[in-house]
Design a protein around this motif. Structure first.
Motif, PDB file in Angstrom:
ATOM      1  N   THR A   1       0.831  -1.204   0.000  1.00  0.00           N
ATOM      2  CA  THR A   1       0.000   0.000   0.000  1.00  0.00           C
ATOM      3  C   THR A   1       0.863   1.251   0.000  1.00  0.00           C
ATOM      4  N   GLN A   2       1.890   1.264   0.845  1.00  0.00           N
ATOM      5  CA  GLN A   2       2.802   2.399   0.898  1.00  0.00           C
ATOM      6  C   GLN A   2       3.596   2.503  -0.398  1.00  0.00           C
ATOM      7  N   GLU A   3       3.997   1.349  -0.930  1.00  0.00           N
ATOM      8  CA  GLU A   3       4.825   1.336  -2.131  1.00  0.00           C
ATOM      9  C   GLU A   3       4.054   1.851  -3.344  1.00  0.00           C
ATOM     10  N   VAL A   4       2.766   1.506  -3.438  1.00  0.00           N
ATOM     11  CA  VAL A   4       1.952   1.974  -4.551  1.00  0.00           C
ATOM     12  C   VAL A   4       1.837   3.494  -4.521  1.00  0.00           C
ATOM     13  N   GLU A   5       1.616   4.056  -3.319  1.00  0.00           N
ATOM     14  CA  GLU A   5       1.526   5.507  -3.202  1.00  0.00           C
ATOM     15  C   GLU A   5       2.835   6.164  -3.617  1.00  0.00           C
ATOM     16  N   LYS A   6       3.942   5.602  -3.167  1.00  0.00           N
ATOM     17  CA  LYS A   6       5.251   6.146  -3.529  1.00  0.00           C
ATOM     18  C   LYS A   6       5.493   6.016  -5.023  1.00  0.00           C
ATOM     19  N   THR A   7       5.075   4.886  -5.578  1.00  0.00           N
ATOM     20  CA  THR A   7       5.279   4.637  -6.998  1.00  0.00           C
ATOM     21  C   THR A   7       4.493   5.628  -7.847  1.00  0.00           C
TER      22      THR A   7
ATOM     23  N   THR B   1       3.659   8.628  -7.054  1.00  0.00           N
ATOM     24  CA  THR B   1       4.340   9.920  -6.954  1.00  0.00           C
ATOM     25  C   THR B   1       5.541   9.950  -7.889  1.00  0.00           C
ATOM     26  N   ASN B   2       6.301   8.845  -7.906  1.00  0.00           N
ATOM     27  CA  ASN B   2       7.452   8.757  -8.800  1.00  0.00           C
ATOM     28  C   ASN B   2       7.018   8.857 -10.263  1.00  0.00           C
ATOM     29  N   CYS B   3       5.917   8.202 -10.592  1.00  0.00           N
ATOM     30  CA  CYS B   3       5.403   8.254 -11.959  1.00  0.00           C
ATOM     31  C   CYS B   3       5.155   9.694 -12.381  1.00  0.00           C
ATOM     32  N   LYS B   4       4.495  10.450 -11.534  1.00  0.00           N
ATOM     33  CA  LYS B   4       4.167  11.843 -11.864  1.00  0.00           C
ATOM     34  C   LYS B   4       5.438  12.658 -12.067  1.00  0.00           C
ATOM     35  N   ASN B   5       6.414  12.473 -11.180  1.00  0.00           N
ATOM     36  CA  ASN B   5       7.656  13.233 -11.279  1.00  0.00           C
ATOM     37  C   ASN B   5       8.444  12.880 -12.529  1.00  0.00           C
ATOM     38  N   LEU B   6       8.292  11.649 -13.004  1.00  0.00           N
ATOM     39  CA  LEU B   6       9.041  11.188 -14.175  1.00  0.00           C
ATOM     40  C   LEU B   6       8.262  11.351 -15.475  1.00  0.00           C
ATOM     41  N   GLY B   7       7.062  11.934 -15.381  1.00  0.00           N
ATOM     42  CA  GLY B   7       6.256  12.132 -16.583  1.00  0.00           C
ATOM     43  C   GLY B   7       5.559  10.877 -17.058  1.00  0.00           C
ATOM     44  N   LEU B   8       5.335   9.928 -16.143  1.00  0.00           N
ATOM     45  CA  LEU B   8       4.720   8.648 -16.493  1.00  0.00           C
ATOM     46  C   LEU B   8       3.279   8.571 -16.016  1.00  0.00           C
ATOM     47  N   LYS B   9       2.503   7.754 -16.710  1.00  0.00           N
ATOM     48  CA  LYS B   9       1.150   7.460 -16.272  1.00  0.00           C
ATOM     49  C   LYS B   9       1.214   6.541 -15.051  1.00  0.00           C
ATOM     50  N   PRO B  10       0.126   6.452 -14.262  1.00  0.00           N
ATOM     51  CA  PRO B  10       0.105   5.490 -13.163  1.00  0.00           C
ATOM     52  C   PRO B  10       0.382   4.070 -13.678  1.00  0.00           C
TER      53      PRO B  10
ATOM     54  N   ASN C   1       3.672   3.320 -24.816  1.00  0.00           N
ATOM     55  CA  ASN C   1       3.602   4.700 -24.329  1.00  0.00           C
ATOM     56  C   ASN C   1       3.093   4.846 -22.894  1.00  0.00           C
ATOM     57  N   PRO C   2       3.957   4.644 -21.906  1.00  0.00           N
ATOM     58  CA  PRO C   2       3.552   4.862 -20.510  1.00  0.00           C
ATOM     59  C   PRO C   2       3.672   6.325 -20.089  1.00  0.00           C
ATOM     60  N   PHE C   3       4.015   7.226 -21.012  1.00  0.00           N
ATOM     61  CA  PHE C   3       4.227   8.633 -20.684  1.00  0.00           C
ATOM     62  C   PHE C   3       2.957   9.457 -20.872  1.00  0.00           C
ATOM     63  N   THR C   4       2.801  10.466 -20.042  1.00  0.00           N
ATOM     64  CA  THR C   4       1.759  11.465 -20.251  1.00  0.00           C
ATOM     65  C   THR C   4       2.238  12.425 -21.346  1.00  0.00           C
ATOM     66  N   PRO C   5       1.338  13.190 -21.979  1.00  0.00           N
ATOM     67  CA  PRO C   5       1.791  14.187 -22.963  1.00  0.00           C
ATOM     68  C   PRO C   5       2.805  15.167 -22.381  1.00  0.00           C
ATOM     69  N   GLU C   6       2.534  15.624 -21.160  1.00  0.00           N
ATOM     70  CA  GLU C   6       3.460  16.548 -20.511  1.00  0.00           C
ATOM     71  C   GLU C   6       4.793  15.861 -20.214  1.00  0.00           C
TER      72      GLU C   6
ATOM     73  N   PHE D   1      13.762   3.422 -12.270  1.00  0.00           N
ATOM     74  CA  PHE D   1      12.363   3.217 -11.912  1.00  0.00           C
ATOM     75  C   PHE D   1      11.713   2.170 -12.816  1.00  0.00           C
ATOM     76  N   VAL D   2      11.861   2.318 -14.125  1.00  0.00           N
ATOM     77  CA  VAL D   2      11.265   1.359 -15.057  1.00  0.00           C
ATOM     78  C   VAL D   2      11.893  -0.014 -14.857  1.00  0.00           C
ATOM     79  N   ALA D   3      13.208  -0.061 -14.663  1.00  0.00           N
ATOM     80  CA  ALA D   3      13.883  -1.343 -14.442  1.00  0.00           C
ATOM     81  C   ALA D   3      13.344  -2.036 -13.194  1.00  0.00           C
ATOM     82  N   ARG D   4      13.159  -1.284 -12.148  1.00  0.00           N
ATOM     83  CA  ARG D   4      12.673  -1.859 -10.896  1.00  0.00           C
ATOM     84  C   ARG D   4      11.252  -2.390 -11.044  1.00  0.00           C
ATOM     85  N   ILE D   5      10.407  -1.648 -11.746  1.00  0.00           N
ATOM     86  CA  ILE D   5       9.028  -2.093 -11.956  1.00  0.00           C
ATOM     87  C   ILE D   5       9.005  -3.418 -12.709  1.00  0.00           C
TER      88      ILE D   5
END
Length: 339
Positions: A81-87, A89-98, A118-123, A209-213
């Motif tokens: 549960t904690q890891e998903v929340e952290k993940t 947040t990381n997605c947003k910072n890296l320009g990735l979708k959930p 395409n796991p990236f958001t337009p931004e 991040f992607v490697a870890r996922i």
């Protein structure tokens, strides 16, 4: 290559077929991860649940047949549960979708090949495109422009009212490659510990991040080559074998126009599979696919489904990038050099 291999160079045959301009090649058999109705014919396996979840919903778990490659350790539901929340947040910072929106695929005939549609958001795409054109070509990184990089690529380093730096589009169009971290020697094809500059923290964070996922928890991004493809560019069949650790995966992030990508086997006698790689798509070559021959015979221009388009795409700051992307593709490929 010996005579026998040259006589049955199927990679070269297929490469020429798709490189052809007149008549244009038939693209109906190119693997398109947007067309699920043909997955069975192409041997495509959609594997989101397999790679991104386990019985507890652990994003770092895996239950695939490649269990020797992917971690299967689940720390338990409370941690998850904690890891998903952290993940997220990381997605947003890296320009990735959930993570739950990522679409992953493998190919039956090519173990270790992973495709993320395409796991990236337009931004997010815009952020990485800016990095590739505005930040990464700067010293101490090395480009094909040599000593002219810092002095010519930007317009006197003047900041616009929007707080961004406008680049000299004429010189940016001369970019063909940029090397980061341990610099690939194009003459010797050998990495040296003496040829190194700091690896960009932003690209390191994305790659780790992607490697870890995907379960590659030990992956260390140490070198990257950014290729800038003009609409008429090609990349001949080759393998990436200069690294001293060939067990580590290779990560490829693409932006801009679409590439027709070929990937075969461990010799050019293996007929390659054609694949569309669109803006935002991620390719991972690990296991048996790590040393597969691959190349790009054609860049395909399109004005539809451009992954970097967003409500901000028409502002004056972004227009210079948008104009560039009408005729170019950018690819960041990241690798671990040392064991």
């Amino acid at each position: 290559m010996n005579v026998r291999e040259n006589d049955c160079d199927l990679f070269k045959t297929v490469f020429k077929q798709y490189k052809r301009k007149a008549p244009p090649p038939d693209l109906s058999n190119v693997i398109d991860f947007e067309k699920s109705q043909k997955f069975r014919d192409w041997g495509v396996v959609k594997c989101d649940d397999e790679y991104l979840s386990c019985e507890h919903g652990c994003l770092t778990g895996a239950t695939s047949t490649n269990s020797n490659t992917y971690s299967t350790n689940c720390p338990g539901p409370n941690f998850v549960t904690q890891e998903v929340e952290k993940t997220n947040t990381n997605c947003k910072n890296l320009g990735l979708k959930p993570i739950v929106e990522w679409r992953l695929f493998t190919l039956n005939t090519l173990p270790g090949f992973i495709f993320i549609s395409n796991p990236f958001t337009p931004e997010g795409q815009q952020m990485w495109i800016r990095n590739c054109l505005l930040k990464y070509p700067m010293k101490p990184n090395i480009t094909n422009l040599g000593e002219s990089t810092n002095s010519d690529i930007f317009d006197d380093h003047l900041l616009t009212n929007l707080g961004t730096e406008k680049f000299n589009i004429l010189n940016v169009k001369k970019l063909r490659w940029t090397t980061l971290g341990y610099h690939h020697n194009w003459d010797t094809k050998v990495y040296s510990r003496d040829m190194c500059s700091p690896f960009p923290e932003s690209l390191k964070n994305l790659s780790v991040f992607v490697a870890r996922i995907l379960g590659f928890g030990n992956f260390q991004p140490e070198a990257a080559i950014i290729n800038y493809y003009h609409k008429d560019s090609t990349l001949g069949g080759h393998t990436d074998h200069s690294e001293f650790d060939l067990s580590a995966p290779l990560f490829s992030f693409s932006f801009g126009q679409t590439a027709l990508f070929l990937i075969g086997g461990n010799s050019k006698a293996v007929s390659p599979m054609p694949i569309f790689i669109r803006s935002g798509d991620v390719v991972v070559m690990s296991g048996a696919s790590r040393l597969a021959y691959h190349g790009v015979p054609k860049i395909i221009l399109t004005e539809k489904g451009l992954g970097w388009k967003s409500a901000e795409s028409n502002n004056s700051d972004w227009k210079q990038y948008d104009d560039y992307l009408k005729n170019y593709r950018i690819n960041m490929n990241v690798r671990q050099v040392w064991p």
